[in-house]
Design a protein around this motif. Structure first.
Motif, PDB file in Angstrom:
ATOM      1  N   MET A  48       0.683  -1.027   0.090  1.00 39.65           N
ATOM      2  CA  MET A  48      -0.024  -0.167  -0.024  1.00 39.65           C
ATOM      3  C   MET A  48       0.746   1.284  -0.068  1.00 39.65           C
ATOM      4  O   MET A  48       0.623   2.254  -0.736  1.00 39.65           O
ATOM      5  CB  MET A  48      -0.883  -0.083   1.189  1.00 39.65           C
ATOM      6  CG  MET A  48      -1.951  -1.114   1.190  1.00 39.65           C
ATOM      7  SD  MET A  48      -2.899  -1.523   2.809  1.00 39.65           S
ATOM      8  CE  MET A  48      -3.656   0.317   3.019  1.00 39.65           C
ATOM      9  N   ASP A  49       2.053   1.207   0.775  1.00 42.08           N
ATOM     10  CA  ASP A  49       2.902   2.415   0.879  1.00 42.08           C
ATOM     11  C   ASP A  49       3.481   2.681  -0.625  1.00 42.08           C
ATOM     12  O   ASP A  49       3.755   3.780  -1.029  1.00 42.08           O
ATOM     13  CB  ASP A  49       3.709   2.152   1.860  1.00 42.08           C
ATOM     14  CG  ASP A  49       3.223   2.446   3.515  1.00 42.08           C
ATOM     15  OD1 ASP A  49       2.104   2.765   3.322  1.00 42.08           O
ATOM     16  OD2 ASP A  49       4.037   1.979   4.351  1.00 42.08           O
ATOM     17  N   ALA A  50       3.781   1.430  -1.168  1.00 37.82           N
ATOM     18  CA  ALA A  50       4.524   1.733  -2.602  1.00 37.82           C
ATOM     19  C   ALA A  50       3.637   2.065  -3.320  1.00 37.82           C
ATOM     20  O   ALA A  50       3.913   2.845  -4.429  1.00 37.82           O
ATOM     21  CB  ALA A  50       5.119   0.289  -2.623  1.00 37.82           C
ATOM     22  N   LEU A  51       2.348   1.708  -3.283  1.00 36.92           N
ATOM     23  CA  LEU A  51       1.438   1.915  -4.485  1.00 36.92           C
ATOM     24  C   LEU A  51       0.451   3.328  -4.049  1.00 36.92           C
ATOM     25  O   LEU A  51      -0.271   3.656  -4.897  1.00 36.92           O
ATOM     26  CB  LEU A  51       0.469   0.882  -4.692  1.00 36.92           C
ATOM     27  CG  LEU A  51       1.031  -0.292  -5.054  1.00 36.92           C
ATOM     28  CD1 LEU A  51      -0.028  -1.377  -4.885  1.00 36.92           C
ATOM     29  CD2 LEU A  51       1.227  -0.153  -6.562  1.00 36.92           C
ATOM     30  N   ASN A  52       0.974   4.166  -3.115  1.00 40.88           N
ATOM     31  CA  ASN A  52       0.110   5.331  -2.642  1.00 40.88           C
ATOM     32  C   ASN A  52      -1.280   4.938  -2.411  1.00 40.88           C
ATOM     33  O   ASN A  52      -2.225   5.597  -2.551  1.00 40.88           O
ATOM     34  CB  ASN A  52       0.311   6.665  -3.404  1.00 40.88           C
ATOM     35  CG  ASN A  52       1.889   6.844  -3.404  1.00 40.88           C
ATOM     36  OD1 ASN A  52       2.379   7.308  -2.410  1.00 40.88           O
ATOM     37  ND2 ASN A  52       2.310   7.200  -4.677  1.00 40.88           N
ATOM     38  N   ILE A  53      -1.463   3.910  -1.528  1.00 42.99           N
ATOM     39  CA  ILE A  53      -2.677   3.647  -1.187  1.00 42.99           C
ATOM     40  C   ILE A  53      -2.968   3.872   0.199  1.00 42.99           C
ATOM     41  O   ILE A  53      -2.336   3.440   1.108  1.00 42.99           O
ATOM     42  CB  ILE A  53      -3.266   2.058  -1.406  1.00 42.99           C
ATOM     43  CG1 ILE A  53      -3.156   1.754  -2.890  1.00 42.99           C
ATOM     44  CG2 ILE A  53      -4.477   1.576  -0.710  1.00 42.99           C
ATOM     45  CD1 ILE A  53      -3.121   0.199  -3.393  1.00 42.99           C
ATOM     46  N   ASP A  54      -3.871   4.602   0.483  1.00 42.32           N
ATOM     47  CA  ASP A  54      -4.065   5.009   1.997  1.00 42.32           C
ATOM     48  C   ASP A  54      -4.809   4.095   2.679  1.00 42.32           C
ATOM     49  O   ASP A  54      -4.358   3.901   4.088  1.00 42.32           O
ATOM     50  CB  ASP A  54      -4.881   6.507   1.935  1.00 42.32           C
ATOM     51  CG  ASP A  54      -3.894   7.457   1.200  1.00 42.32           C
ATOM     52  OD1 ASP A  54      -3.109   8.355   1.588  1.00 42.32           O
ATOM     53  OD2 ASP A  54      -4.466   7.665   0.074  1.00 42.32           O
ATOM     54  N   LEU A  55      -5.874   3.547   2.333  1.00 42.58           N
ATOM     55  CA  LEU A  55      -6.897   2.743   2.990  1.00 42.58           C
ATOM     56  C   LEU A  55      -7.320   1.461   2.231  1.00 42.58           C
ATOM     57  O   LEU A  55      -7.521   1.791   1.162  1.00 42.58           O
ATOM     58  CB  LEU A  55      -7.980   3.437   3.748  1.00 42.58           C
ATOM     59  CG  LEU A  55      -8.871   2.541   4.644  1.00 42.58           C
ATOM     60  CD1 LEU A  55      -9.329   3.817   5.519  1.00 42.58           C
ATOM     61  CD2 LEU A  55     -10.165   2.183   3.796  1.00 42.58           C
TER      62      LEU A  55
END
Length: 330
Positions: A48-55
């Motif tokens: 998620m952090d690598a893909l800029n996914i917040d939730l």
């Protein structure tokens, strides 16, 4: 321009000891990326952090918990939901969840679990499979026997994530590169959606907000076929009514974001009906990124639509997600 907030509404857990916790599932002809197993919440958070996914809104894979109906199946569903709720509690602002249910023919158990998950555990919605049972014993979600479940979901205005089952067809999959998740699951999603439409259940329970996985699988391309032929075979709805009801579904973009498919969704569905999804950890971070890049490219000249798909539509559909994002800059 700041990047849009991203909410992934199609994100699974692979509980330890489950079939999905292995890196190879020969029974369906698909390999889970080995770096994603054994799965833990930290595996998802890194991606998620690598893909800029917040939730990410977590759900269990179809077929979990396994049947048959009974006390053991009920206990398994309760255990999964408490696990999901604890993941959300331990990592505030990063996860929500769709509740698991016992097998759907256990009406009493399903209704009790829906109430517990939504009212006590704070689930953001409910996850359902397109059918329950295998082969000739499979029963699809629009069956009359499941009406009490739909009545309860309708009375609550619940959000439902509907995922195609890993159901083998009457023939083997065509090739080792074309296992059940590639060839059958998209059609199972369509069969579940179409069953709800042509039986009139979609309009009978209009307050249930159903999100179809993978841009609906083959639903959007086959909806006009069902419109005329199902009417011919006895559906009480006209072709126009059938098409109208197909347009009331929501869809997620997991494993389906491409200009060809996104263009079809844009031409058939209202702008608020498309939500971002990845299908992680069934796929790798890089595989999810390919679809995400396609999505960004498709909407590059329409930033308001990209923002809607990335997060606004999910927040509108499931207001409980807003509470989970406390402290996140919107």
């Amino acid at each position: 321009m700041a990047r849009p907030l991203r909410i992934d509404v199609h994100h699974h857990i692979f509980p330890a000891g489950s079939r999905k916790s292995e890196d190879l599932d020969a029974s369906v002809g698909f390999r889970v990326p080995p770096e994603n197993v054994p799965w833990t919440p930290q595996v998802s958070l890194r991606a998620m952090d690598a893909l800029n996914i917040d939730l990410a809104v977590l759900s269990v894979p179809t077929g979990m918990p396994e049947g048959p109906a009974g006390p053991e199946n009920r206990r398994a569903a309760r255990g999964l939901n408490e696990m999901l709720a604890n993941i959300c509690k331990d990592r505030p602002g990063r996860f929500g969840f769709f509740a698991a249910t016992p097998v759907l023919d256990d009406t009493v158990g399903v209704l009790a679990e829906i109430a517990y998950a939504l009212d006590e555990l704070g689930a953001d919605g409910v996850g359902l499979a397109s059918s329950y049972g295998q082969g000739k014993d499979a029963v699809y979600v629009g069956d009359d026997a499941f009406d009490p479940v739909w009545q309860e979901l309708d009375s609550r205005g619940a959000s439902v994530h509907l995922h195609g089952t890993q159901t083998p067809s009457s023939t083997p999959w065509p090739h080792e590169y074309l296992g059940i998740p590639i060839t059958e699951v998209p059609n199972e999603t369509y069969k579940g959606a179409a069953h709800l439409v042509v039986t009139g259940k979609k309009r009978r329970f209009p307050n249930v907000k159903i999100i179809l996985s993978h841009l609906g699988g083959s639903t959007l391309i086959l909806a006009p076929r069902a419109a005329v032929l199902s009417r011919h075979m006895g559906s009480a709805l006209t072709p126009e009514e059938i098409m109208d009801d197909f347009k009331t579904f929501y869809v997620d973009t997991a494993l389906a974001a491409h200009d060809t498919t996104l263009g079809l969704a844009k031409s058939m569905l209202a702008p608020d009906r498309v939500l971002f999804g990845t299908d992680f950890p069934a796929v790798s971070k890089d595989m999810a990124a390919w679809y995400q890049t396609n999505l960004d490219e498709f909407y590059k000249d329409e930033p308001a639509l990209l923002k809607a798909v990335s997060s606004d539509n999910a927040l509108r559909l499931m207001p409980t997600l807003q509470n989970r994002l406390t402290g996140v800059q919107l």
